[in-house]
Design a protein around this motif. Structure first.
Motif, PDB file in Angstrom:
ATOM      1  N   GLY A  33       0.804  -1.219   0.000  1.00 37.89           N
ATOM      2  CA  GLY A  33       0.000   0.000   0.000  1.00 37.89           C
ATOM      3  C   GLY A  33       0.835   1.265   0.000  1.00 37.89           C
ATOM      4  N   ILE A  34       2.086   1.142  -0.413  1.00 38.22           N
ATOM      5  CA  ILE A  34       2.991   2.290  -0.454  1.00 38.22           C
ATOM      6  C   ILE A  34       3.249   2.637  -1.918  1.00 38.22           C
ATOM      7  CG2 ILE A  34       5.287   3.141   0.142  1.00 38.22           C
ATOM      8  CD1 ILE A  34       5.275   1.084   2.435  1.00 38.22           C
ATOM      9  N   ALA A  35       2.769   3.774  -2.348  1.00 37.03           N
ATOM     10  CA  ALA A  35       2.941   4.264  -3.725  1.00 37.03           C
ATOM     11  C   ALA A  35       2.500   3.235  -4.765  1.00 37.03           C
ATOM     12  CB  ALA A  35       4.390   4.678  -3.955  1.00 37.03           C
ATOM     13  N   PRO A  36       1.234   2.803  -4.718  1.00 36.79           N
ATOM     14  CA  PRO A  36       0.779   1.806  -5.694  1.00 36.79           C
ATOM     15  C   PRO A  36       0.827   2.280  -7.140  1.00 36.79           C
ATOM     16  CG  PRO A  36      -1.066   2.604  -4.375  1.00 36.79           C
ATOM     17  CD  PRO A  36       0.187   3.181  -3.780  1.00 36.79           C
ATOM     18  N   VAL A  37       1.042   3.565  -7.382  1.00 37.94           N
ATOM     19  CA  VAL A  37       1.200   4.052  -8.752  1.00 37.94           C
ATOM     20  C   VAL A  37       2.451   3.460  -9.400  1.00 37.94           C
ATOM     21  CG1 VAL A  37       2.531   6.145  -8.243  1.00 37.94           C
ATOM     22  CG2 VAL A  37       0.986   6.092 -10.210  1.00 37.94           C
ATOM     23  N   LEU A  38       3.356   2.901  -8.596  1.00 36.44           N
ATOM     24  CA  LEU A  38       4.552   2.283  -9.152  1.00 36.44           C
ATOM     25  C   LEU A  38       4.235   1.021  -9.940  1.00 36.44           C
ATOM     26  CD1 LEU A  38       7.089   2.777  -6.232  1.00 36.44           C
ATOM     27  CD2 LEU A  38       6.902   4.067  -8.362  1.00 36.44           C
ATOM     28  N   VAL A  39       3.104   0.370  -9.652  1.00 32.80           N
ATOM     29  CA  VAL A  39       2.745  -0.858 -10.368  1.00 32.80           C
ATOM     30  C   VAL A  39       2.517  -0.578 -11.853  1.00 32.80           C
ATOM     31  CG1 VAL A  39       1.091  -2.748 -10.554  1.00 32.80           C
ATOM     32  CG2 VAL A  39       1.859  -1.992  -8.300  1.00 32.80           C
ATOM     33  N   PRO A  40       1.650   0.365 -12.226  1.00 32.07           N
ATOM     34  CA  PRO A  40       1.501   0.610 -13.668  1.00 32.07           C
ATOM     35  C   PRO A  40       2.765   1.198 -14.298  1.00 32.07           C
ATOM     36  CG  PRO A  40       0.197   2.183 -12.414  1.00 32.07           C
ATOM     37  CD  PRO A  40       0.699   1.157 -11.450  1.00 32.07           C
ATOM     38  N   LEU A  41       3.559   1.910 -13.514  1.00 33.78           N
ATOM     39  CA  LEU A  41       4.828   2.407 -14.056  1.00 33.78           C
ATOM     40  C   LEU A  41       5.780   1.249 -14.340  1.00 33.78           C
ATOM     41  CD1 LEU A  41       5.371   5.609 -11.885  1.00 33.78           C
ATOM     42  CD2 LEU A  41       4.623   5.460 -14.268  1.00 33.78           C
ATOM     43  N   ALA A  42       5.826   0.268 -13.433  1.00 30.77           N
ATOM     44  CA  ALA A  42       6.649  -0.923 -13.663  1.00 30.77           C
ATOM     45  C   ALA A  42       6.130  -1.695 -14.874  1.00 30.77           C
ATOM     46  CB  ALA A  42       6.655  -1.813 -12.422  1.00 30.77           C
ATOM     47  N   ALA A  43       4.810  -1.795 -15.003  1.00 30.37           N
ATOM     48  CA  ALA A  43       4.228  -2.481 -16.158  1.00 30.37           C
ATOM     49  C   ALA A  43       4.570  -1.747 -17.456  1.00 30.37           C
ATOM     50  CB  ALA A  43       2.722  -2.609 -15.994  1.00 30.37           C
ATOM     51  N   THR A  44       4.561  -0.418 -17.420  1.00 29.23           N
ATOM     52  CA  THR A  44       4.926   0.377 -18.590  1.00 29.23           C
ATOM     53  C   THR A  44       6.396   0.153 -18.941  1.00 29.23           C
ATOM     54  OG1 THR A  44       3.255   2.016 -18.030  1.00 29.23           O
ATOM     55  CG2 THR A  44       4.992   2.706 -19.552  1.00 29.23           C
ATOM     56  N   GLY A  45       7.236   0.066 -17.928  1.00 32.96           N
ATOM     57  CA  GLY A  45       8.647  -0.250 -18.167  1.00 32.96           C
ATOM     58  C   GLY A  45       8.810  -1.612 -18.814  1.00 32.96           C
ATOM     59  N   LEU A  46       7.991  -2.577 -18.386  1.00 33.82           N
ATOM     60  CA  LEU A  46       8.049  -3.900 -19.003  1.00 33.82           C
ATOM     61  C   LEU A  46       7.564  -3.871 -20.446  1.00 33.82           C
ATOM     62  CD1 LEU A  46       6.983  -6.465 -16.272  1.00 33.82           C
ATOM     63  CD2 LEU A  46       9.213  -6.148 -17.338  1.00 33.82           C
ATOM     64  N   VAL A  47       6.575  -3.035 -20.734  1.00 35.70           N
ATOM     65  CA  VAL A  47       6.136  -2.877 -22.124  1.00 35.70           C
ATOM     66  C   VAL A  47       7.328  -2.448 -22.980  1.00 35.70           C
ATOM     67  CG1 VAL A  47       4.742  -1.449 -23.685  1.00 35.70           C
ATOM     68  CG2 VAL A  47       3.714  -2.404 -21.617  1.00 35.70           C
ATOM     69  N   LEU A  48       8.090  -1.493 -22.484  1.00 33.14           N
ATOM     70  CA  LEU A  48       9.268  -1.027 -23.222  1.00 33.14           C
ATOM     71  C   LEU A  48      10.321  -2.121 -23.338  1.00 33.14           C
ATOM     72  CD1 LEU A  48       9.580   2.555 -21.701  1.00 33.14           C
ATOM     73  CD2 LEU A  48       8.634   1.907 -23.928  1.00 33.14           C
ATOM     74  N   LEU A  49      10.540  -2.870 -22.252  1.00 32.53           N
ATOM     75  CA  LEU A  49      11.525  -3.957 -22.257  1.00 32.53           C
ATOM     76  C   LEU A  49      11.140  -5.030 -23.265  1.00 32.53           C
ATOM     77  CD1 LEU A  49      14.075  -5.120 -20.736  1.00 32.53           C
ATOM     78  CD2 LEU A  49      12.422  -6.480 -19.478  1.00 32.53           C
ATOM     79  N   PHE A  50       9.870  -5.463 -23.243  1.00 30.72           N
ATOM     80  CA  PHE A  50       9.437  -6.519 -24.153  1.00 30.72           C
ATOM     81  C   PHE A  50       9.344  -6.019 -25.595  1.00 30.72           C
ATOM     82  CE2 PHE A  50       7.637  -8.463 -20.178  1.00 30.72           C
ATOM     83  CZ  PHE A  50       8.578  -9.480 -20.123  1.00 30.72           C
ATOM     84  N   ALA A  51       9.033  -4.749 -25.793  1.00 28.73           N
ATOM     85  CA  ALA A  51       9.056  -4.187 -27.147  1.00 28.73           C
ATOM     86  C   ALA A  51      10.493  -4.194 -27.681  1.00 28.73           C
ATOM     87  CB  ALA A  51       8.488  -2.774 -27.144  1.00 28.73           C
ATOM     88  N   GLY A  52      11.441  -3.879 -26.817  1.00 30.19           N
ATOM     89  CA  GLY A  52      12.849  -3.954 -27.217  1.00 30.19           C
ATOM     90  C   GLY A  52      13.278  -5.379 -27.514  1.00 30.19           C
ATOM     91  N   ALA A  53      12.816  -6.323 -26.710  1.00 28.97           N
ATOM     92  CA  ALA A  53      13.150  -7.731 -26.950  1.00 28.97           C
ATOM     93  C   ALA A  53      12.562  -8.203 -28.271  1.00 28.97           C
ATOM     94  CB  ALA A  53      12.624  -8.586 -25.802  1.00 28.97           C
ATOM     95  N   LEU A  54      11.344  -7.797 -28.541  1.00 31.96           N
ATOM     96  CA  LEU A  54      10.690  -8.162 -29.793  1.00 31.96           C
ATOM     97  C   LEU A  54      11.438  -7.570 -30.987  1.00 31.96           C
ATOM     98  CD1 LEU A  54       8.120  -9.584 -30.863  1.00 31.96           C
ATOM     99  CD2 LEU A  54       6.983  -7.399 -30.702  1.00 31.96           C
ATOM    100  N   THR A  55      11.804  -6.313 -30.873  1.00 31.06           N
ATOM    101  CA  THR A  55      12.561  -5.655 -31.937  1.00 31.06           C
ATOM    102  C   THR A  55      13.893  -6.349 -32.179  1.00 31.06           C
ATOM    103  OG1 THR A  55      11.543  -3.549 -31.365  1.00 31.06           O
ATOM    104  CG2 THR A  55      13.566  -3.454 -32.662  1.00 31.06           C
ATOM    105  N   MET A  56      14.579  -6.703 -31.109  1.00 27.89           N
ATOM    106  CA  MET A  56      15.874  -7.372 -31.220  1.00 27.89           C
ATOM    107  C   MET A  56      15.714  -8.729 -31.900  1.00 27.89           C
ATOM    108  SD  MET A  56      17.863  -9.966 -29.526  1.00 27.89           S
ATOM    109  CE  MET A  56      16.709 -10.211 -28.232  1.00 27.89           C
TER     110      MET A  56
END
Length: 128
Positions: free
Chosen positions: A70-93
């Motif tokens: 319950g501490i800064a739950p806004v970090l969850v969608p930010l982490a998910a957004t970071g994973l979107v970028l990570l997996f998009a990079g993996a897909l591109t690679m």
């Protein structure tokens, strides 16, 4: 919907936790472990692989801990957004390397991360 988002967050956290082993496994050993699916490590330096592993470890923690504690739950969608970028990079690679046969997992993880980011930023922002 909230239950589905928790399940997706848990699944992605497990995937990232398993992937964070890049920080500890030597590059040469990783390249030979999974056949064609792990040949991508040849394109990266050992330091880059450790950085990718660290990002995955932080993502695993960021997908679960803020919401559970319950501490800064806004970090969850930010982490998910970071994973979107990570997996998009993996897909591109993988596409750049011509590894079209091995992109299914990256596409699935990308879709799950997009779903989680959308759900936690939007309609199910920890409301229940």
């Amino acid at each position: 919907m909230n239950l589905a988002l928790w399940i997706v967050a848990g699944l992605l956290a497990l995937v990232c936790l398993a992937g964070s082993g890049k920080m500890f496994v030597p590059k040469e050993k990783m390249a030979g472990m999974g056949g064609a699916a792990t040949r991508w490590v040849e394109d990266f330096s050992p330091l880059s692989l450790k950085a990718i592993g660290a990002v995955e470890l932080l993502a695993a923690a960021g997908l679960i801990l803020p919401a559970v504690l319950g501490i800064a739950p806004v970090l969850v969608p930010l982490a998910a957004t970071g994973l979107v970028l990570l997996f998009a990079g993996a897909l591109t690679m993988r596409l750049r390397r011509g590894e079209r046969a091995t992109i299914a997992g990256d596409l699935i993880y990308l879709a799950l991360a997009l779903f989680l980011a959308w759900g936690r930023f939007g309609p199910e922002a920890f409301t229940g």
